[in-house]
Design a protein around this motif. Sequence first.
Motif, PDB file in Angstrom:
ATOM      1  N   GLU A   1      -4.131   7.012   2.319  1.00 28.97           N
ATOM      2  CA  GLU A   1      -4.029   5.827   3.422  1.00 28.97           C
ATOM      3  C   GLU A   1      -2.840   5.460   3.717  1.00 28.97           C
ATOM      4  O   GLU A   1      -1.976   5.639   2.755  1.00 28.97           O
ATOM      5  CB  GLU A   1      -4.650   4.411   2.748  1.00 28.97           C
ATOM      6  N   PRO A   2      -2.463   4.952   4.786  1.00 25.99           N
ATOM      7  CA  PRO A   2      -1.100   4.357   5.143  1.00 25.99           C
ATOM      8  C   PRO A   2      -0.434   3.540   4.173  1.00 25.99           C
ATOM      9  O   PRO A   2      -1.209   2.653   3.603  1.00 25.99           O
ATOM     10  CB  PRO A   2      -1.171   3.809   6.515  1.00 25.99           C
ATOM     11  N   GLU A   3       0.883   3.683   3.820  1.00 26.53           N
ATOM     12  CA  GLU A   3       1.527   2.729   2.861  1.00 26.53           C
ATOM     13  C   GLU A   3       1.849   1.369   3.324  1.00 26.53           C
ATOM     14  O   GLU A   3       1.952   0.652   2.238  1.00 26.53           O
ATOM     15  CB  GLU A   3       3.023   3.584   2.504  1.00 26.53           C
ATOM     16  N   LEU A   4       2.051   1.122   4.603  1.00 28.01           N
ATOM     17  CA  LEU A   4       2.104  -0.115   5.198  1.00 28.01           C
ATOM     18  C   LEU A   4       1.027  -0.701   5.699  1.00 28.01           C
ATOM     19  O   LEU A   4      -0.063  -0.212   6.147  1.00 28.01           O
ATOM     20  CB  LEU A   4       3.286  -0.032   6.112  1.00 28.01           C
ATOM     21  N   LYS A   5       1.078  -2.254   5.353  1.00 23.81           N
ATOM     22  CA  LYS A   5      -0.108  -3.119   6.078  1.00 23.81           C
ATOM     23  C   LYS A   5      -0.105  -3.335   7.516  1.00 23.81           C
ATOM     24  O   LYS A   5      -0.969  -3.259   7.902  1.00 23.81           O
ATOM     25  CB  LYS A   5      -0.286  -4.297   5.117  1.00 23.81           C
TER      26      LYS A   5
END
Length: 219
Positions: free
Chosen positions: A155-159
């Motif tokens: 999943e993408p590292e940033l929220k």
Amino acid sequence: MAQFDCFSSEAVGFLQDLKANNTKDWFAANKTTYETYLKAPSKLFADDMALALRDLTGQDHGSKIFRIHRDVRFSKDKTPYNAHLHLAFMPTGQVVQPPMWFFGLSPDKLSLGCGVFQYDKGALDTFRDAMAGPLGKELIQTTLEMRDLGFRIGEPELKRIPPGFDKNHPHEEALRRKGFAVWMDAGTPDFVLEQNLTERTTAAFAELMPVFQLLSRIK
């Protein structure tokens, strides 16, 4: 000149035994096994794969064999050795951080991958600018398609979308990434024990060419 065909059961057995006996004394007593069945064949395999990837991609490749000795200076885990064999292959002579090919043999499985774990700071800015454009839409579509085929993608590292970009940007998923890598896993390490490992690994990497080609277009 020695030729490489595949790894031996002794190589996998060494990693399994090292996982159970990860001490300097045990390694010293079994160093000859490591050098004969893992270290020397790995160098031959790395050389063969660099040539095979040049044929697959049309680009010259270098190779890296990661050290078996762990850097324990800042780790709570003080076991001295990596109970796995990790190799990476990368295009040479490129300015922007290029996608790499990964070969990870552990005591219980083999993982093959392609991409960039995490972009360096300057390259991350270039990646994000690309993700804000048409390549971002392509990366999101590639993620969906490859997941449907059974590949593993984190999943993408940033929220949240990083500063400097519209918080409602349509490529939000791509912009929240710091890198992009796609993986395939073999349930056991038996893949490396069969003949023609270089050819079979290259065939597996060919399935990851969409990732390599997409990330190679980031300039």
